[in-house]
Design a protein around this motif. Structure first.
Motif, PDB file in Angstrom:
ATOM      1  N   ASN A  82       3.630   6.732  -2.306  1.00 29.41           N
ATOM      2  CA  ASN A  82       2.696   7.579  -3.055  1.00 29.41           C
ATOM      3  C   ASN A  82       3.347   8.915  -3.388  1.00 29.41           C
ATOM      4  O   ASN A  82       3.263   9.400  -4.525  1.00 29.41           O
ATOM      5  N   SER A  83       4.003   9.530  -2.403  1.00 27.77           N
ATOM      6  CA  SER A  83       4.674  10.812  -2.626  1.00 27.77           C
ATOM      7  C   SER A  83       5.850  10.678  -3.583  1.00 27.77           C
ATOM      8  O   SER A  83       6.055  11.538  -4.449  1.00 27.77           O
TER       9      SER A  83
ATOM     10  N   ASN B 191       6.628   8.503   1.774  1.00 21.90           N
ATOM     11  CA  ASN B 191       5.899   7.302   1.389  1.00 21.90           C
ATOM     12  C   ASN B 191       5.926   7.148  -0.125  1.00 21.90           C
ATOM     13  O   ASN B 191       6.199   8.102  -0.866  1.00 21.90           O
TER      14      ASN B 191
ATOM     15  N   SER C 281       0.766   4.317   0.920  1.00 17.04           N
ATOM     16  CA  SER C 281       0.908   5.197   2.083  1.00 17.04           C
ATOM     17  C   SER C 281       1.566   4.493   3.264  1.00 17.04           C
ATOM     18  O   SER C 281       1.947   5.149   4.234  1.00 17.04           O
ATOM     19  N   ARG C 282       1.720   3.173   3.177  1.00  9.75           N
ATOM     20  CA  ARG C 282       2.368   2.425   4.256  1.00  9.75           C
ATOM     21  C   ARG C 282       3.710   1.842   3.811  1.00  9.75           C
ATOM     22  O   ARG C 282       4.299   1.006   4.486  1.00  9.75           O
TER      23      ARG C 282
ATOM     24  N   HIS D 131       0.867  -1.185   0.000  1.00  8.76           N
ATOM     25  CA  HIS D 131       0.000   0.000   0.000  1.00  8.76           C
ATOM     26  C   HIS D 131       0.900   1.230   0.000  1.00  8.76           C
ATOM     27  O   HIS D 131       1.770   1.366   0.869  1.00  8.76           O
TER      28      HIS D 131
END
Length: 169
Positions: A158-159, A156, A97-98, A95
Motif C-alpha cells: 500500500n505504501s 508494505n 498491508s500484508r 492484501h
C-alpha cells in the motif's frame, strides 16, 4: 531533475531511531533537494534532485549519521524504478498491508529465498533489487526468518503504491 524516494532503515519503528519527519524534510532541503516531502512517519523522504542515486544516498547517510550519532542506512529508488516495482508485483492478489517489499541496494542474494527459515504459507519472489513477501493472513503471527536484516528495509505494498503515485504526480 529526477524524482526519488529515500527509504530510511529502522526509523520510528519499534521505538528505535526516533526522527521527526520535519527534521528529515529540513535535512533534504539543506542538501538542496527540491519538492521535499515525507510520507508517513516511518522514514520515507520524497524529493527531486539532479544528483545521481549514489550521491543522494551518500549525502543523506552522512547527514543522518551526524543527526543520529550512528549510521542510518538509506535505500534510494527513482520514480521509474518505484513504478516498475508496482507493475512487476508478483502477488497482485495479496492484501496490500500484508504484502511487503524489502528494498536492497543491490540485487538480493540469489539464494535468499532458499535460505529463509520457518516459511509457513508465505509467498516470496525476487525482484530487481527487492524481495516481495506476501504474508497471507498477516505478518503478526509469522515465524518467517529472512537473513540479512541489516541489508534491507521493508514497506508494505500500500505504501509503495502511494509513494509511486506521489513521485509521478
Amino acid at each position: 531533475m529526477t524524482s526519488y524516494v529515500a527509504l530510511l532503515r529502522a526509523v520510528n519503528v519499534g521505538g528505535t531511531g526516533k526522527l521527526a519527519m520535519a527534521d528529515l524534510r529540513a535535512m533534504g532541503e539543506a542538501l538542496g533537494f527540491a519538492r521535499v516531502r515525507t510520507f508517513i512517519a516511518s522514514g520515507n523522504l520524497l524529493f527531486d534532485s539532479d544528483l545521481p542515486e549514489g550521491e543522494v544516498k551518500a549525502q543523506l547517510e552522512a547527514r543522518l549519521a551526524v543527526y543520529a550519532g550512528k549510521r542510518v542506512p538509506v535505500l534510494v529508488r527513482n520514480a521509474a524504478e518505484l513504478a516498475a516495482i508496482v507493475a512487476a508485483d508478483p502477488f497482485p492478489d495479496a492484501h496490500g498491508s500484508r504484502h511487503m517489499v524489502f528494498f536492497y541496494d543491490a540485487p538480493p542474494p540469489p539464494d535468499v529465498i532458499a535460505e529463509c527459515r520457518d516459511i509457513q504459507g508465505e509467498r516470496l519472489a525476487l525482484g530487481t533489487r527487492e524481495l516481495f513477501v506476501d504474508y497471507g493472513e498477516g505478518i503478526r503471527f509469522t515465524k518467517l526468518k529472512i537473513a540479512g536484516k541489516q541489508d534491507r528495509t521493508g514497506r508494505n505494498m500500500n505504501s509503495v503504491k502511494k509513494m509511486a503515485t506521489l513521485l509521478n504526480a
